[in-house]
Design an enzyme around this catalytic site. Structure first.
Site, short mmCIF file in Angstrom:
data_model
loop_
_atom_site.label_atom_id
_atom_site.label_comp_id
_atom_site.label_asym_id
_atom_site.label_seq_id
_atom_site.Cartn_x
_atom_site.Cartn_y
_atom_site.Cartn_z
N GLU A 35 45.87 42.67 13.77
CA GLU A 35 46.30 44.04 14.07
C GLU A 35 47.73 44.23 13.54
OE1 GLU A 35 46.41 46.55 18.30
OE2 GLU A 35 46.70 44.38 18.31
N LYS A 47 41.62 52.12 17.14
CA LYS A 47 41.63 51.50 18.47
C LYS A 47 41.41 52.54 19.57
CE LYS A 47 44.56 48.25 21.06
NZ LYS A 47 45.90 47.60 21.02
N CYS A 64 41.92 44.14 19.52
CA CYS A 64 42.81 43.61 20.56
C CYS A 64 42.39 44.00 21.98
CB CYS A 64 44.24 44.04 20.25
SG CYS A 64 45.50 43.07 21.12
#
Length: 270
Positions: A47, A118, A156
């Site tokens: 990321e 995300k 994540c």
């Protein structure tokens, strides 16, 4: 090659992106060359690989790029040079000048294969990612295919929400690709490795996760098989791990553990 014998060599590249976009691109080029030399045809980076600063500040938005910008162009050129697919996270320009989209792209030499933004922002453990990042649309399943094996993208903190991985599995994913910057803290390494294994076991799928090294991240980038076994991994420093994602292994595990087939709940966005 019959689909049942398909295998894709994958690499996770654990490195520490900095506030120099040029240095990040150069480091990615070096790691791509190394991973390709080790036989990888899918190469995964963390990321925020395009630009990262800790703690986050206004420079994040100032250094955000578009999907046709220099960072993605570099990934595409590298993918063409080495005949690979590259997955990496970037700070993408958002709908206003103060925020970015925390975006992951999968690129081949002829362009972008998939894009994921995300969904779950890291507003936890004393952090407020939403101060700087605009959340992606929920329920979106970003996938791409290599040699008959389908890979799904997530990022994540999304790892803590099993609905994201299940949405990808429902879209046909055989492997979950997880670029991350898993922030260090009490028990955070334990949470990271446990959740990687859990997502693999509950979905009978591979999990391919690339993190930042210490001291900001926890490291421990891993390639986990459909039974939760770590096939290859990196410690806490920069490095590369390589292992094969095999169609036969997925089919073998799902034949004896049909949990996806017998489940009784579907996923619905809130």
């Amino acid at each position: 090659m019959p689909e049942t014998t398909a295998a894709v060599p994958v690499a996770v590249c654990q490195f520490a992106p900095t506030a120099s976009r040029a240095d990040n691109r150069e480091r990615i080029a070096q790691l791509t060359a190394d991973a390709a030399a080790r036989g990888a045809t899918l190469i995964v980076f963390p990321e925020y690989s395009s630009y990262f600063v800790d703690p986050m500040d206004t420079t994040l938005a100032q250094n955000a790029e578009t999907l046709d910008g220099e960072f993605v162009a570099t990934l595409t050129a590298l993918a063409a040079d080495y005949g690979v697919v590259i997955v990496a996270g970037l700070a993408e320009r958002a709908s206003d000048s103060m925020h970015v989209r925390n975006t992951v792209v999968a690129v081949r030499g002829d362009g972008i294969l998939a894009t994921y933004r995300k969904q779950h922002l890291y507003d936890a453990f004393g952090q407020t990612e939403s101060d700087w990042v605009e959340a992606g649309e929920t329920g979106v399943a970003a996938t791409f295919e290599i040699a008959g094996i389908r890979f799904g993208l997530m990022t994540c903190y999304d790892l803590r929400f099993p609905e994201v991985s299940r949405t990808l599995i429902d879209a046909g994913a055989d492997a979950l690709v997880v670029p991350a910057e898993w922030v260090r803290g009490p028990l955070k390494e334990h949470h990271w490795t446990t959740l990687l294994a859990a997502r693999a076991i509950e979905n009978t799928t591979y999990v391919i996760a690339a993190d930042h090294p210490t001291p900001v991240g926890v490291g421990h980038s891993q390639i986990v098989d459909p039974q939760g076994v770590v096939l290859a991994g990196v410690g806490t420093a920069e490095g590369i791990a390589v292992a094969a994602v095999e169609r036969a292994a997925i089919d073998r595990v799902r034949a004896v553990n049909p949990s996806l087939r017998v489940r009784r709940y579907s996923v619905a966005p809130r």
